[in-house]
Design an enzyme around this catalytic site. Structure first.
Site, PDB file in Angstrom:
ATOM      1  CB  SER A   1      44.443  35.287  44.404  1.00  0.00           C
ATOM      2  OG  SER A   1      43.745  36.264  43.646  1.00  0.00           O
TER       3      SER A   1
ATOM      4  CG  HIS B   1      43.451  31.530  42.187  1.00  0.00           C
ATOM      5  ND1 HIS B   1      42.706  30.380  42.045  1.00  0.00           N
ATOM      6  CD2 HIS B   1      42.563  32.521  42.400  1.00  0.00           C
ATOM      7  CE1 HIS B   1      41.427  30.660  42.169  1.00  0.00           C
ATOM      8  NE2 HIS B   1      41.293  31.967  42.381  1.00  0.00           N
TER       9      HIS B   1
ATOM     10  CG  ASP C   1      40.642  35.490  41.407  1.00  0.00           C
ATOM     11  OD1 ASP C   1      39.986  34.445  41.495  1.00  0.00           O
ATOM     12  OD2 ASP C   1      41.468  35.849  42.265  1.00  0.00           O
TER      13      ASP C   1
ATOM     14  CG  MET D   1      36.429  38.842  38.907  1.00  0.00           C
ATOM     15  SD  MET D   1      36.477  39.876  40.376  1.00  0.00           S
ATOM     16  CE  MET D   1      37.423  38.814  41.485  1.00  0.00           C
TER      17      MET D   1
ATOM     18  CG  HIS E   1      37.928  31.506  40.451  1.00  0.00           C
ATOM     19  ND1 HIS E   1      37.951  32.137  41.688  1.00  0.00           N
ATOM     20  CD2 HIS E   1      36.652  31.097  40.261  1.00  0.00           C
ATOM     21  CE1 HIS E   1      36.732  32.111  42.205  1.00  0.00           C
ATOM     22  NE2 HIS E   1      35.921  31.497  41.366  1.00  0.00           N
TER      23      HIS E   1
ATOM     24  CG  MET F   1      34.519  34.401  39.966  1.00  0.00           C
ATOM     25  SD  MET F   1      35.521  35.345  41.118  1.00  0.00           S
ATOM     26  CE  MET F   1      37.107  35.169  40.322  1.00  0.00           C
TER      27      MET F   1
ATOM     28  CG  MET G   1      33.873  31.084  45.508  1.00  0.00           C
ATOM     29  SD  MET G   1      35.574  31.612  45.240  1.00  0.00           S
ATOM     30  CE  MET G   1      35.609  33.207  46.060  1.00  0.00           C
TER      31      MET G   1
ATOM     32  CG  ASP H   1      39.420  31.973  45.833  1.00  0.00           C
ATOM     33  OD1 ASP H   1      40.060  32.847  46.435  1.00  0.00           O
ATOM     34  OD2 ASP H   1      39.078  32.063  44.631  1.00  0.00           O
TER      35      ASP H   1
HETATM   36  C1  DX5 Z   1      37.624  36.606  45.107  1.00  0.00           C
HETATM   37  C2  DX5 Z   1      38.721  35.845  44.419  1.00  0.00           C
HETATM   38  C3  DX5 Z   1      39.838  35.444  45.303  1.00  0.00           C
HETATM   39  C4  DX5 Z   1      40.488  36.594  46.030  1.00  0.00           C
HETATM   40  C5  DX5 Z   1      41.207  36.057  47.225  1.00  0.00           C
HETATM   41  O1  DX5 Z   1      36.546  36.745  44.260  1.00  0.00           O
HETATM   42  O2  DX5 Z   1      38.220  34.679  43.828  1.00  0.00           O
HETATM   43  O3  DX5 Z   1      40.793  34.669  44.608  1.00  0.00           O
HETATM   44  O4  DX5 Z   1      41.347  37.321  45.236  1.00  0.00           O
HETATM   45  O5  DX5 Z   1      41.771  37.134  47.907  1.00  0.00           O
HETATM   46  P1  DX5 Z   1      42.044  37.085  49.470  1.00  0.00           P
HETATM   47  O6  DX5 Z   1      42.966  35.966  49.727  1.00  0.00           O
HETATM   48  O7  DX5 Z   1      42.642  38.429  49.752  1.00  0.00           O
HETATM   49  O8  DX5 Z   1      40.700  36.896  50.137  1.00  0.00           O
HETATM   50 ZN    ZN Z   2      39.616  33.084  42.942  1.00  0.00          ZN
END
Ligand code: DX5
Ligand code: ZN
Length: 215
Positions: free
Chosen positions: A10, A35, A37, A39, A68, A70, A139, A175
């Site tokens: 990620s 990956h 993220d 948000m 991903h 969110m 998750m 994740d």
């Molecule tokens: C959280 C993200 C993850 C996160 C994982 O909302 O979707 O991808 O970055 O990070 P670690 O591996 O540090 O938990």
């Molecule tokens: Zn993620």
């Protein structure tokens, strides 16, 4: 049963001032997916990046972009993420009143369709869309931030989903809080894709960290 294990670092834990270099480095270190993220400060209490940055990173690597989302709503933005260069587009069950339609839209854009479940969402939430997904993302932390602790109750959910998937060609991804302690439990329960932020970016030995997670 043995299955191919994929590691998806990620980039949330990368140095955002050097994002292109960081992605090149995890590519060379042997990751399978990148990956990303996304948000929105609404579905989750944090804001990251959107299609323009993904598009500008697209030329840096050939590895699949595992995006991903969110964000709520996601549907109005699916085309923009597809055009930006996403290969897998994952939407959240909890952020979509019309999940079935969103998954069809993602596939119609020529992308692989993913669906994600928050820790409190039961596995049964995806039982009626299995024919429309290519990836299910469990998750194992409440989404929003890297570096959180793995929620153990998600191991049972991974096992239930693996059983539900049966012989369908659906990837099962985990994740959040995935590290050298929790990765083997996820794999034993039936996951085949591990997302890892902190565990990959904790030091500069990305290749060693990725190999260690693969076990
Ligand atoms: C959280 C993200 C993850 C996160 C994982 O909302 O979707 O991808 O970055 O990070 P670690 O591996 O540090 O938990
Ligand atoms: Zn993620």
């Amino acid at each position: 049963m043995s299955r191919d294990i994929k590691i998806a670092p990620s980039i949330l834990s990368a140095d955002f001032a050097r994002l292109g270099d960081e992605i090149r480095a995890i590519d060379e270190a042997g990751c399978d997916y990148i990956h990303i993220d996304v948000m929105d400060g609404h579905f989750v209490p944090n804001i990251t990046l959107g299609p323009p940055i993904i598009a500008s990173l697209r030329h840096v690597t050939q590895k699949p972009f595992d995006v991903h989302l969110m964000i709520n709503p996601a549907q109005p933005f699916l085309e923009a993420f597809a055009e930006a260069g996403a290969d897998i587009i994952t939407v959240h069950v909890e952020a979509d009143a019309h999940l079935d339609r969103s998954l069809q839209v993602i596939r119609s854009l020529g992308k692989r369709a993913g669906v994600s479940l928050n820790p409190s969402t039961p596995a049964s939430a995806v039982s009626h869309i299995l024919d429309k997904v290519d990836l299910i993302l469990v998750m194992s932390v409440n989404p929003g931030f890297g570096g959180q602790s793995f929620i153990e109750s998600q191991i049972d959910k991974i096992a239930s989903l693996r059983e539900m998937i049966g012989d369908r060609p659906i990837e099962l991804e985990v994740d959040g809080g995935v590290n050298l302690d929790t990765a083997p439990k996820c794999l034993a329960a039936g996951a085949n894709v591990l997302v890892a932020g902190s565990a990959v970016f904790k030091n500069s030995d990305f290749a060693g960290n990725i190999a260690a997670l693969r076990g």
